[in-house]
Design a protein around this motif. Structure first.
Motif, PDB file in Angstrom:
ATOM      1  N   SER A   1      -3.187-132.004 -52.692  1.00  0.00           N
ATOM      2  CA  SER A   1      -3.063-133.405 -53.123  1.00  0.00           C
ATOM      3  C   SER A   1      -1.924-133.628 -54.106  1.00  0.00           C
ATOM      4  CB  SER A   1      -4.373-133.865 -53.767  1.00  0.00           C
ATOM      5  OG  SER A   1      -4.679-133.094 -54.905  1.00  0.00           O
ATOM      6  N   SER A   2      -1.092-132.611 -54.321  1.00  0.00           N
ATOM      7  CA  SER A   2      -0.052-132.695 -55.350  1.00  0.00           C
ATOM      8  C   SER A   2       0.947-133.816 -55.104  1.00  0.00           C
ATOM      9  CB  SER A   2       0.694-131.365 -55.474  1.00  0.00           C
ATOM     10  OG  SER A   2       1.280-131.002 -54.226  1.00  0.00           O
ATOM     11  N   GLY A   3       1.162-134.178 -53.848  1.00  0.00           N
ATOM     12  CA  GLY A   3       2.095-135.259 -53.542  1.00  0.00           C
ATOM     13  C   GLY A   3       1.685-136.587 -54.147  1.00  0.00           C
ATOM     14  N   ASP A   4       0.390-136.738 -54.444  1.00  0.00           N
ATOM     15  CA  ASP A   4      -0.078-137.976 -55.062  1.00  0.00           C
ATOM     16  C   ASP A   4       0.524-138.177 -56.445  1.00  0.00           C
ATOM     17  OD1 ASP A   4      -1.641-138.292 -52.832  1.00  0.00           O
ATOM     18  OD2 ASP A   4      -3.510-137.656 -53.802  1.00  0.00           O
ATOM     19  N   GLU A   5       1.003-137.084 -57.059  1.00  0.00           N
ATOM     20  CA  GLU A   5       1.566-137.152 -58.403  1.00  0.00           C
ATOM     21  C   GLU A   5       3.088-137.236 -58.405  1.00  0.00           C
ATOM     22  OE1 GLU A   5      -0.494-137.495 -60.912  1.00  0.00           O
ATOM     23  OE2 GLU A   5      -2.182-137.254 -59.525  1.00  0.00           O
ATOM     24  N   ALA A   6       3.683-137.482 -57.246  1.00  0.00           N
ATOM     25  CA  ALA A   6       5.149-137.482 -57.147  1.00  0.00           C
ATOM     26  C   ALA A   6       5.798-138.514 -58.060  1.00  0.00           C
ATOM     27  CB  ALA A   6       5.574-137.722 -55.696  1.00  0.00           C
TER      28      ALA A   6
ATOM     29  N   VAL B   1       9.878-132.184 -57.799  1.00  0.00           N
ATOM     30  CA  VAL B   1       8.881-133.230 -57.578  1.00  0.00           C
ATOM     31  C   VAL B   1       7.640-132.584 -56.958  1.00  0.00           C
ATOM     32  CG1 VAL B   1       8.395-135.399 -56.370  1.00  0.00           C
ATOM     33  CG2 VAL B   1      10.704-134.911 -57.223  1.00  0.00           C
ATOM     34  N   PRO B   2       6.441-132.890 -57.437  1.00  0.00           N
ATOM     35  CA  PRO B   2       5.239-132.279 -56.867  1.00  0.00           C
ATOM     36  C   PRO B   2       5.076-132.559 -55.383  1.00  0.00           C
ATOM     37  CG  PRO B   2       4.722-133.373 -58.941  1.00  0.00           C
ATOM     38  CD  PRO B   2       6.115-133.769 -58.578  1.00  0.00           C
ATOM     39  N   SER B   3       4.753-131.509 -54.649  1.00  0.00           N
ATOM     40  CA  SER B   3       4.476-131.603 -53.220  1.00  0.00           C
ATOM     41  C   SER B   3       3.778-130.308 -52.820  1.00  0.00           C
ATOM     42  CB  SER B   3       5.773-131.760 -52.410  1.00  0.00           C
ATOM     43  OG  SER B   3       6.486-130.538 -52.388  1.00  0.00           O
ATOM     44  N   PRO B   4       3.157-130.264 -51.648  1.00  0.00           N
ATOM     45  CA  PRO B   4       2.545-129.005 -51.212  1.00  0.00           C
ATOM     46  C   PRO B   4       3.544-127.859 -51.078  1.00  0.00           C
ATOM     47  CG  PRO B   4       1.636-130.837 -49.974  1.00  0.00           C
ATOM     48  CD  PRO B   4       2.782-131.395 -50.780  1.00  0.00           C
TER      49      PRO B   4
END
Length: 377
Positions: free
Chosen positions: A37-42, A68-71
């Motif tokens: 779910s890391s993309g939610d924090e982009a 940038v946060p992502s999977p």
């Protein structure tokens, strides 16, 4: 792709470095759920991770960049710092950037510069003495390669998790950590920015030079906090599982990161609704074969009165036995501690071993800080 918000420096050794994907043989609790779910924090979080590097001379650059946060990027993020950043961004409603510069196994001397180390009689800076050392114990080299290049950034504060590699030299730890923090703040040039520390977690040390000394290192950590302006520390005595006795990397990094964040929210950003004061030992007395231990619990008293673990009691022979009776005297907020094996108690301890997790919490669910009433080694 520019964000404006709060930036914190996250440093120390492996428990700060430990990524969301975990280490081989050491899982990070919920790490892959966070990665997914890391993309939610982009739009809310950025990470700059300093690679593991060493240098005998101060460096000005590192081979890294903001991500940038992502999977794809999040597996390598410091799990502790990730939860710190997410919680801070949620509460303050601003982006949060983390500069992560941690090196597994590093000593406090590893993050200290040459001119200071030259004054320490037990430290040699001759390469012929440094090179044979296990790489993560080498003095100075992480300061030169991993801190010096990032010191000129604008930080709101520092979060720090380190100490396991200094348990055998606990006698000098408090002074050296306080001196290191002062130097870092001087180098950063922003005054006494906040410094928030993590008490080392319970772990069964096996090396004869380390065994039995972790409580003394924790004591030195709290002493250092008393020496460092604008600093505070969280306890992690309750954040390990019994099966983690021989795992120096406890899986629950989310709770550690959130407790650190609450320190920042409360003390740096004025969000006093986030409780940060753990209950702690206040005083004691001995009556009728029991120790009556007064607890200073500023947040809603004590919330456990049954199956309390972590207390030990000793008589004049200085041999500690696990308490077989612990109960809370509500009217006085005292813990009544006794053991059938100790009819004449003279000392009481709580969590005072390398690995002795406790389960006594305040009403805010923060843990009782480990303590001892004696000064025996």
């Amino acid at each position: 792709n520019v964000l404006i918000g709060e930036v914190w420096l996250a440093s120390g050794q492996s428990n700060m470095q430990m990524p969301l994907k975990g280490f081989p043989g050491c899982c990070t609790l919920g790490g892959y759920d966070e990665i997914a779910s890391s993309g939610d924090e982009a739009g809310n979080v950025r990470f700059f991770t300093v690679p593991l590097t060493q240098s005998y001379t101060p460096l000005d650059t590192v081979a890294s960049s903001w991500t940038v946060p992502s999977p794809e990027t999040a597996p390598e993020y410091s799990a502790l710092a990730w939860h710190f950043a997410k919680r801070m961004s949620d509460v303050l409603n601003v982006p949060v950037g983390i500069v992560s510069a941690a090196y597994g196994g590093a000593k406090v001397e590893s993050w200290t510069p040459r001119d200071m180390l030259e004054k320490y009689p037990d430290i040699s800076l001759d390469p012929k003495d440094i090179e044979p050392m296990v790489h993560y114990h080498r003095p100075m080299l992480m300061y030169n390669a991993m801190f010096n290049p990032i010191k000129n950034y604008t930080y709101n504060g520092i979060i720090w998790y380190q100490g396991c590699s200094n348990v055998s030299t606990y006698q000098t730890y408090s002074e050296r950590l306080a001196a290191m923090v002062k130097r870092w703040r001087d180098d950063i040039g922003l005054g006494d920015i906040p410094f928030y520390d993590v008490e080392i977690a319970p772990y069964e040390y096996g090396d004869p030079t380390e065994k039995g000394k972790a409580p003394l290192l924790r004591e030195a950590q709290w002493k250092a906090i008393g020496m460092i302006p604008n600093s505070a520390m969280i306890s992690t005595n309750d954040l390990v599982e019994p099966y983690e006795r021989f795992n120096i990397h406890p899986a629950n990094k989310a709770a550690v990161g959130k407790r650190l964040c609450d320190l920042a929210l409360n003390k740096t950003y004025g969000k006093k609704q986030f409780p940060v004061e753990s209950p702690r030992y206040k005083s004691h007395r001995f009556t009728d074969g029991a120790a009556w231990v007064a607890i200073d619990s500023p947040s809603d008293g004590i919330c456990r009165n049954y199956m309390i673990e972590g207390f030990e009691i000793a008589g004049p022979d200085k041999v500690f036995h696990p308490a077989d009776s612990v109960w809370l005297h509500w009217q006085t907020n005292e813990m009544v501690v006794s053991s059938k094996k100790v009819p004449d108690p003279v000392a009481v301890r709580y969590g005072w071993r390398d690995f002795m997790p406790g389960n006594l919490h305040a009403g805010n669910y923060l843990p009782l800080i480990p303590f001892r009433t004696d000064d025996w080694e």
